[in-house]
Design an enzyme around this catalytic site. Structure first.
Site, short mmCIF file in Angstrom:
data_model
loop_
_atom_site.label_atom_id
_atom_site.label_comp_id
_atom_site.label_asym_id
_atom_site.label_seq_id
_atom_site.Cartn_x
_atom_site.Cartn_y
_atom_site.Cartn_z
N ASP A 1 0.42 -1.04 0.29
CA ASP A 1 -0.30 -0.14 -0.46
C ASP A 1 0.43 1.35 -0.22
O ASP A 1 0.53 2.05 -0.86
CB ASP A 1 -0.73 -0.16 1.21
N ARG B 1 2.01 2.76 17.36
CA ARG B 1 1.74 4.34 15.78
C ARG B 1 1.42 5.43 16.17
O ARG B 1 2.08 6.37 15.71
CB ARG B 1 0.47 3.55 15.26
N ASP C 1 -5.57 2.10 13.07
CA ASP C 1 -4.66 3.17 12.71
C ASP C 1 -4.80 4.21 12.41
O ASP C 1 -4.27 4.53 12.73
CB ASP C 1 -3.49 2.32 11.75
N SER D 1 -3.02 -9.72 6.25
CA SER D 1 -2.40 -8.08 6.31
C SER D 1 -1.30 -9.01 7.88
O SER D 1 -1.80 -9.16 8.40
CB SER D 1 -3.61 -7.56 6.30
#
Ligand code: ARG
Length: 396
Positions: free
Chosen positions: A12, A91, A120, A171
């Site tokens: 991505d 994050r 996220d 993923s």
């Protein structure tokens, strides 16, 4: 525009890099290392190949361990009692580093690869806004353009790049604290996760026949040694991930309530996290008063929720952390654990601040309240309950 992109090197964010370049932007990629060993290989080279104007790889592993994971241990950070918060913790750190670079480079915007369905995006955007201001431009192409896997592949191909990780069924997001596996066959909540989903743990039935014994040393709530050998927290975590994972312990499978209003089936591997939190909780029990223990569980849960739900910037987090630190001043000592074919047990503990006393508890020679003291205590202790039961006609 000059855009700073949080770049993992995956499908991505690679497509986003190419896309932003096609749109004529000058893209600066930032990869923050938080212990995701596999992904980091060749990431800088890949960024330049895809047209990055400049690339930063920031090694934040020690910082992640010392400032984030250490608090997660002190606060027994588990979302909904199961998930040790690896992604949720990393994050804010990644977003902070990206914001720093954006400021230093005088960027007009920052970009990330989060989808509109996940937690996220919440974690990234809140921290980015905190550091860069409410009006700073955040570009999230996956969210804005509904960038699917196929579209991402197409973008990369038309830029002459064979997409990375096309063969991947899942993923994956991994860092020092946990590995998360989503998608593919795992989306069926009734189906057992296939063995190929796991990379850090062996199947319990394939684990060695000899148990693994560990002695974890703690100082003020933070692990400082394993089997008597002092080492950095980052080292302890990476070592335990390997040792404990090899004995088949550390898999998690649960239904998780995301911030964005949907349930997902989540599978994780977190051998070190589960081991260290279990050890820490045990030591807390030896040290705290019953009231401290009960109150601490409330703090732990509130802290875990704030972190999971992307409210790293919530001022209350710091207040909770102060209380967590204060209580952890006494959480020093050692915990002995036994790991055997996918199970883990605490088999012993010791702390200089434990008020446990073998002298007192011993039935033969220990301390005893007198008969009168014991009866008096029980009478007063049960008074409220007995009186209420009587008032309700429930007893004679
Ligand atoms: N469900 C976990 C969380 O919200 C894991 C998320 C994994 N993220 C990812 N981009 N694959 O923290």
């Amino acid at each position: 525009m000059r855009v700073v992109l949080a770049y993992s090197g995956g499908l991505d964010t690679s497509a986003i890099l190419a896309l932003l370049r096609e749109q004529g932007h000058e893209v600066i990629t930032v990869t923050v290392s938080v212990g995701q060993e596999e992904e980091l290989r060749g990431v800088e080279e890949k960024a330049y190949k895809l047209g990055a104007y400049k690339h930063y790889t920031i090694d934040a592993v020690e910082e992640f361990a010392n400032n984030y994971i250490s608090m997660a241990i002190k606060a027994n950070g588990l979302y909904e009692d199961r998930y040790p918060l690896g992604t949720a913790l990393a994050r804010p750190l990644i977003a902070e580093k990206v914001a720093e670079i954006a400021k230093r480079e005088g960027a007009d915007a920052v970009a990330h690869g989060c989808t509109a369905k996940g937690n996220d995006q919440v974690r990234f955007d809140t921290v980015l806004r905190y550091h860069l201001g409410d009006d700073f431009k955040i570009i999230a192409p996956v969210r804005e353009l509904k960038l699917t896997r196929e579209k991402a592949v197409e973008i990369l191909r038309r830029n002459g790049f064979e997409p990375p990780g096309l063969h991947k069924t899942y993923s994956i997001d991994e860092n020092l604290w946990s590995r998360s596996i989503e998608g593919g066959p795992i989306d069926d909540p009734l189906a057992e996760p296939p063995e190929d989903a796991f990379a850090w743990t062996v199947a319990p039935e394939k684990a060695p026949n000899q148990p693994l014994y560990l002695e974890i040393g703690f100082e003020k709530g933070v692990p400082v040694s394993v089997n008597g050998e002092r080492m950095s927290l980052a080292k302890i975590v990476s070592m335990l991930n390997k040792l404990v994972g090899a004995h088949g312990y550390g898999r998690i499978d649960h239904i998780e309530n995301r911030v964005v209003g949907l349930k997902s089936r989540e599978v994780y591997e977190a051998p070190a996290a589960l081991t260290l939190i279990e050890a820490h909780r045990d030591l807390e029990k030896a040290v705290y008063t019953p009231r401290e223990l009960r109150f601490k569980r409330l703090l732990d849960q509130e802290w875990s929720d704030l972190v999971y739900q992307g409210l790293w910037i919530e001022p209350l987090r710091l207040v909770i952390e102060k209380a967590v630190d204060e209580l952890n001043r006494w959480v020093s000592g050692v915990v002995k654990m036994k790991v055997y074919k996918g199970s883990l047990q605490v088999v012993g503990r010791w702390s200089p601040y434990s008020s446990y006393s073998r002298e007192v508890i011993d039935y033969n020679k220990g301390w005893y309240p007198s008969d009168e003291e014991a009866r008096g205590f029980i009478t007063i202790w049960s008074l409220h309950s007995l009186a209420a039961a009587k008032a309700r006609g429930l007893r004679g």
